[in-house]
Design a protein around this motif. Structure first.
Motif, PDB file in Angstrom:
ATOM      1  N   THR A  12       8.457   2.165  10.368  1.00 40.16           N
ATOM      2  CA  THR A  12       8.141   0.853   9.908  1.00 40.16           C
ATOM      3  C   THR A  12       7.001   0.401   9.619  1.00 40.16           C
ATOM      4  N   ARG A  13       5.928   1.241  10.431  1.00 37.86           N
ATOM      5  CA  ARG A  13       4.184   0.863   9.589  1.00 37.86           C
ATOM      6  C   ARG A  13       3.617   0.905   8.472  1.00 37.86           C
ATOM      7  N   VAL A  14       4.342   1.671   7.622  1.00 44.01           N
ATOM      8  CA  VAL A  14       4.330   1.456   6.267  1.00 44.01           C
ATOM      9  C   VAL A  14       4.996   0.642   5.688  1.00 44.01           C
ATOM     10  N   ARG A  15       5.294  -0.085   5.768  1.00 48.22           N
ATOM     11  CA  ARG A  15       6.832  -2.126   5.259  1.00 48.22           C
ATOM     12  C   ARG A  15       5.817  -2.434   4.555  1.00 48.22           C
ATOM     13  N   SER A  18       9.047   0.720   3.019  1.00 44.84           N
ATOM     14  CA  SER A  18       9.705   1.958   3.419  1.00 44.84           C
ATOM     15  C   SER A  18      11.364   1.173   3.476  1.00 44.84           C
ATOM     16  N   LYS A  23       9.294   7.463   4.575  1.00 44.67           N
ATOM     17  CA  LYS A  23       7.570   7.412   4.390  1.00 44.67           C
ATOM     18  C   LYS A  23       7.627   9.031   4.018  1.00 44.67           C
ATOM     19  N   ASP A 111       5.204  13.041   9.294  1.00 46.91           N
ATOM     20  CA  ASP A 111       4.370  12.055   8.798  1.00 46.91           C
ATOM     21  C   ASP A 111       2.957  12.120   9.063  1.00 46.91           C
ATOM     22  N   GLY A 225       0.515   7.318   8.963  1.00 47.06           N
ATOM     23  CA  GLY A 225       1.561   6.320   9.104  1.00 47.06           C
ATOM     24  C   GLY A 225       1.405   5.017   8.978  1.00 47.06           C
ATOM     25  N   THR A 226       0.814   4.301   8.698  1.00 43.66           N
ATOM     26  CA  THR A 226       0.044   3.610   8.530  1.00 43.66           C
ATOM     27  C   THR A 226       0.119   2.812   7.123  1.00 43.66           C
TER      28      THR A 226
END
Length: 333
Positions: A12-15, A18, A23, A111, A225-226
């Motif tokens: 969700t943190r690379v929406r 993703s 990811k 990750d 992760g982001t």
């Protein structure tokens, strides 16, 4: 030997990226995160990986399986797919490997990208845990060691007991031993952080059963992760690697950059730290410190610290943007 990769999370943190791409399949300078992990093992491990077990979410489509199967075959490994229906923690994710969790296995949570100049031997160990020295160990699970032998695991220590963080990469001589301890956690509802089944609890049980744990340290441990971490890790990889590219019409290239195949660039300024994937078209634009995925179109724009999805279009855009696959962003005139 089998490589088991839990990757059922939605990232969700690379929406927005993703939403369509897991990811671990996102590119870093032309190579998927998961493939960079496989390449690192091929270069540093004293074992050959013959099978890769991917633990996917229930909604991952056939196109994702096809991509992973092709990648596995490039590295002379077969691909096996398992499903994690519900996310119940790291130990539960590993348990979803089922009957594949036997014999020699490596488990890696995809990750991060990691690397080491040194080769790793798993001889004379029941388990090997990959570690990285960190400045603030209170943010991580850490391993306490005596020489090369691990003596304890501590989750986010309040006291400076060790500065070697567990990076999420594990070798087990007998995967069935790990499976047994994970099953104990599940059967007895032994949960940890977030009321989830944690792999570190299974490791602790193995350690108390007098299994021999050795440590392997890495030189690099890069987070993806982001969105900011993905951009920063791409920049670090670009600075380390050498990528060749051709000449482009009336265009200035500031290295380091990655420019993929069949890319068209005209009247533009690219880099530094720009990664442009295959088939992208860029016209009358500046792209710096950004990731542009495949078959995108960038026109009349000035992008910095931006991420643009596959087949996306940006026209007349300035500054930082993050748009997913097939998105269209045009500045109104």
């Amino acid at each position: 030997m089998k490589l088991i990769i839990p990757m059922a999370g939605r990232g969700t943190r690379v929406r927005p990226h993703s939403h369509t791409t897991p990811k671990p399949l996102l590119p870093v300078a032309g190579t998927m995160i998961v493939e960079r992990i496989v390449e690192t093992f091929a270069r540093t491990l004293d074992r050959t990986i013959t099978e890769i077990v991917y633990i996917l979410g229930p909604d991952f489509g056939q196109n994702i399986k096809d991509t992973l199967k092709e990648m596995s075959e490039r590295h002379d490994a077969t691909a096996t797919f398992k499903v994690q229906e519900t996310a119940l923690g790291t130990a539960h994710a590993v348990a979803c490997a089922g009957d594949s969790l036997n014999g020699e296995v490596i488990i890696v949570f995809a990750d991060t990208i990691f690397d080491s100049k040194d080769s790793v031997s798993v001889e004379d160990a029941d388990s090997v845990i990959w570690l990285k020295e960190v400045e603030d160990p209170s943010r991580f699970g850490v391993a306490v060691h005596d020489g090369d032998t691990i003596t304890d695991f501590v989750e986010k220590p309040s006291e400076p007991i060790s500065n070697l963080a567990i990076i999420g990469v594990y070798y087990f001589k007998k995967g069935e031993d790990l499976n047994k301890e994970i099953q104990y956690l599940i059967d007895n509802d032994v949960t940890g952080h977030g009321n989830e089944y944690q792999l570190t609890d299974a490791l602790d049980r193995l350690l108390k059963d007098d299994k021999v744990f050795k440590k392997a340290t890495v030189d690099e441990w890069l987070d993806c992760g982001t969105l900011p971490a993905w951009l920063d890790t791409t920049a670090e990889i670009l600075e380390k690697e050498q990528h060749s590219f051709g000449k482009f019409e009336n265009t200035t290239i500031h290295e380091p950059v990655y420019i993929g195949k069949n890319v068209e660039i005209r009247n533009s300024e690219i880099g530094p730290f720009a990664s442009i994937e295959n088939g992208t078209v860029i016209e009358n634009s500046t792209v710096k410190k950004s990731i542009i995925q495949s078959n995108a179109t960038i026109k009349n724009s000035s992008l910095k610290r931006s991420t643009v999805g596959n087949f996306a279009e940006a026209d007349g855009v300035s500054g930082e943007i993050h748009i997913g696959d097939h998105s269209v962003v045009h500045q109104q005139k």
